[in-house]
Scaffold this motif. Structure first.
Motif, PDB file in Angstrom:
ATOM      1  N   LEU A   1       0.806  -1.206   0.000  1.00  0.00           N
ATOM      2  CA  LEU A   1       0.000   0.000   0.000  1.00  0.00           C
ATOM      3  C   LEU A   1       0.847   1.268   0.000  1.00  0.00           C
ATOM      4  CD1 LEU A   1      -2.801  -1.061   2.488  1.00  0.00           C
ATOM      5  CD2 LEU A   1      -2.973  -0.816   0.021  1.00  0.00           C
ATOM      6  N   CYS A   2       2.140   1.150   0.232  1.00  0.00           N
ATOM      7  CA  CYS A   2       3.011   2.316   0.200  1.00  0.00           C
ATOM      8  C   CYS A   2       3.021   2.906  -1.206  1.00  0.00           C
ATOM      9  CB  CYS A   2       4.423   1.927   0.630  1.00  0.00           C
ATOM     10  SG  CYS A   2       5.591   3.296   0.577  1.00  0.00           S
TER      11      CYS A   2
ATOM     12  N   VAL B   1      -0.193   7.844  -5.744  1.00  0.00           N
ATOM     13  CA  VAL B   1       0.920   7.050  -6.266  1.00  0.00           C
ATOM     14  C   VAL B   1       2.245   7.719  -5.919  1.00  0.00           C
ATOM     15  CG1 VAL B   1      -0.456   6.079  -8.143  1.00  0.00           C
ATOM     16  CG2 VAL B   1       0.789   8.220  -8.510  1.00  0.00           C
ATOM     17  N   GLY B   2       3.335   6.977  -6.138  1.00  0.00           N
ATOM     18  CA  GLY B   2       4.647   7.536  -5.839  1.00  0.00           C
ATOM     19  C   GLY B   2       5.186   8.397  -6.956  1.00  0.00           C
ATOM     20  N   THR B   3       4.888   8.027  -8.190  1.00  0.00           N
ATOM     21  CA  THR B   3       5.347   8.782  -9.348  1.00  0.00           C
ATOM     22  C   THR B   3       4.313   8.651 -10.443  1.00  0.00           C
ATOM     23  OG1 THR B   3       7.205   9.113 -10.884  1.00  0.00           O
ATOM     24  CG2 THR B   3       6.631   6.841 -10.343  1.00  0.00           C
TER      25      THR B   3
ATOM     26  N   THR C   1       3.586   3.217  -9.574  1.00  0.00           N
ATOM     27  CA  THR C   1       3.650   4.239 -10.617  1.00  0.00           C
ATOM     28  C   THR C   1       2.248   4.449 -11.177  1.00  0.00           C
ATOM     29  OG1 THR C   1       5.914   3.688 -11.250  1.00  0.00           O
ATOM     30  CG2 THR C   1       4.578   4.834 -12.887  1.00  0.00           C
ATOM     31  N   GLY C   2       1.832   5.683 -11.304  1.00  0.00           N
ATOM     32  CA  GLY C   2       0.551   5.990 -11.920  1.00  0.00           C
ATOM     33  C   GLY C   2       0.741   6.311 -13.393  1.00  0.00           C
ATOM     34  N   LEU C   3      -0.140   5.803 -14.220  1.00  0.00           N
ATOM     35  CA  LEU C   3      -0.061   6.043 -15.666  1.00  0.00           C
ATOM     36  C   LEU C   3      -1.405   6.543 -16.173  1.00  0.00           C
ATOM     37  CD1 LEU C   3       1.674   5.719 -18.285  1.00  0.00           C
ATOM     38  CD2 LEU C   3       0.548   3.494 -18.567  1.00  0.00           C
ATOM     39  N   VAL C   4      -1.401   7.711 -16.796  1.00  0.00           N
ATOM     40  CA  VAL C   4      -2.613   8.258 -17.416  1.00  0.00           C
ATOM     41  C   VAL C   4      -2.548   7.949 -18.905  1.00  0.00           C
ATOM     42  CG1 VAL C   4      -3.987  10.310 -17.860  1.00  0.00           C
ATOM     43  CG2 VAL C   4      -2.786  10.065 -15.683  1.00  0.00           C
TER      44      VAL C   4
END
Length: 208
Positions: free
Chosen positions: A11-12, A56-58, A17-20
């Motif tokens: 969950l950290c 997200v982290g990035t 990575t988030g992707l749009v």
């Protein structure tokens, strides 16, 4: 059974990575770049980025045109690794190839109302089920609907997706069916609305 420590680690946000996904043709909107169309004075993609960033982290954007415009949002822009606008699976594949975290969370650029807790809920379900993927599900006026573009994937699914695309396959539901995948129900169907036409964009502008 997955330990509490492992679940907490998953969950950290730094592991995700988030992707749009903004790599489509925008055919139903007359061929314009949907992510750059304005809603309340801001591009659709900006609405999505602002909601996804805290989860997200990035972050990165998948785009096959208008790369300079997308780069102005301050995130990496990753294009499909296949030519010809092959669809959202190609965007996911690019994300899995480029990301350096263990997990990839995706959402389309034309869903400006995604929940602020989407990634956390997907991550919890994925960890509890020891799954490869978690996808959003809604049950509302339009019946039960899966939203595979709003998903959380283990980076280890990259090889599976690469082989799937190499075989000429393109349908998201067919690929997700090959994975250990868990569905996560969200109460607000409207949060996952897609803006596919100019009329839909106008209606959302008037509703909010």
């Amino acid at each position: 059974m997955r330990s509490a420590a492992t679940t907490s680690s998953l969950l950290c946000t730094s592991h995700i990575t988030g992707l749009v996904l903004a790599g489509g043709r925008g055919t139903r909107m007359g061929g314009v770049d949907k992510g750059l169309q304005l809603l309340h004075g801001k591009p659709l993609v900006q609405h999505v980025l602002e909601r996804l960033a805290p989860q997200v982290g990035t972050l990165a954007i998948n785009a096959n045109r208008s790369q300079l415009e997308y780069a102005r949002f301050g995130y990496p822009v990753w294009h499909d690794l296949e030519e010809g606008f092959p669809g959202p699976l190609a965007g996911l594949h690019s994300g899995l190839v480029h990301c350096t975290t263990d997990f990839l969370a995706s959402t389309p650029c034309d869903s400006p109302l995604i929940p602020y807790d989407m990634v956390a809920r997907l991550a919890t379900a994925l960890a509890e089920a020891k799954a490869d993927a978690a996808v959003a599900l809604t049950d509302g006026a339009h019946g039960r609907q899966r939203h595979p573009v709003c998903s959380l994937l283990r980076r280890s699914t990259q090889a599976s997706l690469q082989a799937f695309l190499a075989a000429g396959e393109r349908k998201m539901d067919h690929w997700f069916a090959t994975l250990a995948c868990v569905e996560v129900e969200f109460p607000d169907e409207r949060a996952f609305c897609n803006i596919n036409t100019g009329l839909e964009l106008q209606r959302l502008e008037e509703e909010q």
